[in-house]
Design a protein around this motif. Sequence first.
Motif, PDB file in Angstrom:
ATOM      1  N   GLU A 194       0.825  -1.211   0.000  1.00 31.53           N
ATOM      2  CA  GLU A 194       0.000   0.000   0.000  1.00 31.53           C
ATOM      3  C   GLU A 194       0.856   1.255   0.000  1.00 31.53           C
ATOM      4  O   GLU A 194       0.549   2.237  -0.684  1.00 31.53           O
ATOM      5  CB  GLU A 194      -0.913  -0.001   1.218  1.00 31.53           C
ATOM      6  N   VAL A 198       1.267   4.460  -3.483  1.00 29.91           N
ATOM      7  CA  VAL A 198       0.784   5.844  -3.418  1.00 29.91           C
ATOM      8  C   VAL A 198       1.378   6.657  -4.570  1.00 29.91           C
ATOM      9  O   VAL A 198       2.581   6.597  -4.834  1.00 29.91           O
ATOM     10  CB  VAL A 198       1.161   6.492  -2.070  1.00 29.91           C
ATOM     11  N   SER A 199       0.542   7.398  -5.239  1.00 33.86           N
ATOM     12  CA  SER A 199       1.006   8.224  -6.349  1.00 33.86           C
ATOM     13  C   SER A 199       1.969   9.294  -5.857  1.00 33.86           C
ATOM     14  O   SER A 199       1.734   9.919  -4.823  1.00 33.86           O
ATOM     15  CB  SER A 199      -0.190   8.900  -7.039  1.00 33.86           C
ATOM     16  N   ALA A 202       0.573  12.629  -5.023  1.00 38.02           N
ATOM     17  CA  ALA A 202      -0.170  12.805  -3.777  1.00 38.02           C
ATOM     18  C   ALA A 202       0.738  13.111  -2.584  1.00 38.02           C
ATOM     19  O   ALA A 202       0.253  13.438  -1.504  1.00 38.02           O
ATOM     20  CB  ALA A 202      -0.988  11.547  -3.495  1.00 38.02           C
TER      21      ALA A 202
END
Length: 214
Positions: A194, A198-199, A202
């Motif tokens: 996860e 994450v981009s 972001a």
Amino acid sequence: MDGEELTEQETALYDRQIRVWGADAQRRLSKSHILVYGMKGTVAEFCKNIVLAGVGSVTLVDYRVVTEEALSASFLILPDENLYNGKTLAEVCCDSLKEFNPMVHVSVEKGDISTFDVEFFEKFDAVVISCCSLSKKKLINQKCQKLSKCVAFYTVDCRGSCGEIFVDLQDYKYSKKKLEETIDCQLEYPSLEEAISVSWRALPRRVSKLYFAM
């Protein structure tokens, strides 16, 4: 080491650190069981520190043979070929760690850690992974998350003067004092999968460029 109270020998040996974090913390430390994979510089230092601190047990996994590169990356490997000839990195480092603190049980688990089943990791309170592929790190993290008990997961690596660390404590509960009141708190940690999904867009602008390089 399995008793509720510290023995006289333990109290005398760990007296200085008990003064810092107390007897209760030392008791909990003495009951902790740590699994470590990847015996290079940073992890070697970590193992030395927790053995000296009096952790319950340390299990080493690293089936690679000792090379010149490994010799220069770990002070746990003595520069005497007669001492490590034919042994794996885990076996050589195990011999050295036992000399730091005979009261800590240090052992070697043979095999490829990625082939160990989920139940194997249930014996430990923390798993520390280093010197392996990203896919192997994600696999071990997933196995730790599948357990009914909370097993802390750490992955750490150094590249030159830079280092990286990822921590997954799953659902971590703690208390903090605010004035006269004690507040119960909880943190939910993301998995490695996860976290890396994450981009980049972001992420906060203050994130160091080293993050992207690592």
